[in-house]
Structure formats: C-alpha cells, structure tokens
Enzyme design. Structure first.
Site, PDB file in Angstrom:
ATOM      1  N   LYS A  87       0.483  -1.639   0.174  1.00 27.98           N
ATOM      2  CA  LYS A  87      -0.092  -0.030  -0.073  1.00 27.98           C
ATOM      3  C   LYS A  87       0.807   0.964  -0.074  1.00 27.98           C
ATOM      4  O   LYS A  87       1.526   1.609   0.871  1.00 27.98           O
ATOM      5  CB  LYS A  87      -0.773  -0.321   1.270  1.00 27.98           C
ATOM      6  N   VAL A  88       0.512   2.234  -1.868  1.00 31.72           N
ATOM      7  CA  VAL A  88       1.511   3.687  -1.175  1.00 31.72           C
ATOM      8  C   VAL A  88       0.930   4.208  -1.455  1.00 31.72           C
ATOM      9  O   VAL A  88       0.128   4.821  -2.217  1.00 31.72           O
ATOM     10  CB  VAL A  88       2.300   2.262  -2.724  1.00 31.72           C
TER      11      VAL A  88
END
Ligand code: E4P
Length: 217
Positions: A87-88
């Site tokens: 998750k960025v």
C-alpha cells in the site's frame, strides 16, 4: 464486488473469514497502532498472521515517503507472503514507486486517493488497486460516492485494469451504493458487512416459521 475487511484486529478478521464471503484485508498504520502492534518485526509477523487466516489479498502500508525508502520497504513487505499487496500513498514519490513495482510484478494499492485526477495517475502508473476514501470525503461535505462514479467512468473509458477499491466505507449503505456503481472492491468494518444481513421481515418471518413448527412437533 469483492469484500475486504478494513482492520488489523485478528478476531474480527477471523469472524469475517468464518462468514465465508471475505476476499481480503486492508490495514493502515493507524489500524495497526489501534491493535497495539508496534516495532518492525511485530508488524511483519502480524501481516503474516493475517495472510494465514484469509485466502485473499492483504494490503500492508509503507511508512516511507521517498522513492528509495518506499521501494525498499515495499520489496520487504512483498517478500513476506504471496498475498501481500504493497500500500503506497498518493504522492509524487509514491506514483514513481508504483510504476517501479508494477514493472517488477509487485502488486500495489494506491491509498489516500481523494480525486479522479489522482485515480487516473495511479492507474497510469500501473496500480493493482486504487483506494478512494469515500467516508472521509463525506466527513467534509463532499460526495464520496460521486468520486467512485467518476473513477468508474474514466477507468471504463480507457479499460484500465486498476481495480477500484472503495475505502473508508463506514456503513452498509456505502456497501450497497458501491455495488450499484460498480466498484470492484469495498473495504469497511465488519459492521458494514454484517448490516447487509439485517431485515425485520426476515426476523419476524423466521420467528413465525419456528413457532408454527414447534406447535406441531
Ligand atoms: C483504506 O484502506 C483505509 O484503511 C481505510 O478505509 C480508512 O478508513 P477510515 O476513513 O474509516 O479511517
């Protein structure tokens, strides 16, 4: 529509998994902190534990905000388990990292998305999932569901493969509206999923069926 649960709480994840309709889990640093999971090793072990409970994708968020840091952290997270999705955050360095990860075959969830422009960038960079936060938009008098509609339109126009993961879902009507619009995935608390079960006519109908049965048996 896939159902993800938005928590790092093991009991709730198990409960949702037992229901038989769970497709994955999303976490974020706040949700991990809420469960008291701190320190790199404990955090990694917690992600592995979650992966062992569920069959689907488990989003694990990076803390770094520079390209090199995001890449290093993301590669380490992806190595933990096949089900991990990195998750960025939707920031410039994050977009570069998503592009890098997509070329390396590492799956990503672009988080903290609040506009159709951000969603377009995430798709162009090759994100596996894009997470528009509908509840947080509703919180500031902006229509979160409208954002899901806009992203659906844009992604369909160009047949982007990035999946729309409606995030920050707060209640059951969000789930139903996301399904009507055509979000690919929704992530919310267990209560938003369990709310789908409820109908007073089901309860009164069942009560009557059982009462009638018990009268004659
Ligand atoms: C998304 O992946 C986030 O973890 C989450 O949905 C945020 O929800 P909140 O706005 O209820 O904190």
């Amino acid at each position: 529509m896939k159902f993800f649960i938005d928590t790092a709480n093991i009991d709730q994840i198990k409960e949702a998994q037992d229901l038989g309709i769970l497709d994955g889990v999303t976490t974020n640093p706040s949700l991990m902190a809420k469960e008291g999971i701190t320190g790199e090793e404990n955090i990694k072990n917690h992600y592995i534990k979650i992966c062992e409970i569920v069959d689907g994708d488990v989003s694990a968020e990076v803390i770094s905000t520079d390209f090199e840091g995001i890449v290093k952290e993301g590669e380490a997270l992806a190595e933990l388990h096949d089900q991990i999705v990195v998750k960025v955050p939707m920031i410039k360095e994050g977009v570069k990292a998503i592009k890098y990860f997509s070329e390396k075959g590492i799956r990503t969830n672009c988080t903290l998305v609040f506009s159709v422009g951000q969603a377009l960038l995430a798709a162009k960079a090759g994100a596996t999932y894009v997470s528009p936060f509908i509840g947080r938009l509703d919180d500031i008098s902006t229509d979160g569901l409208n954002l899901i509609e806009e992203i659906r339109l844009v992604y369909d126009n160009y047949m982007f493969e990035t999946q729309i993961l409606a995030a920050s879902v707060r209640h059951t009507m969000h789930v139903i509206d996301c399904a009507k619009i055509g979000a690919d995935v929704m992530t919310g608390p267990l209560s938003s999923i369990e709310g789908l079960l409820k109908h007073p006519l089901t309860d009164s109908g069942l009560e009557k069926f059982l009462a009638d049965y018990n009268k004659n048996n």
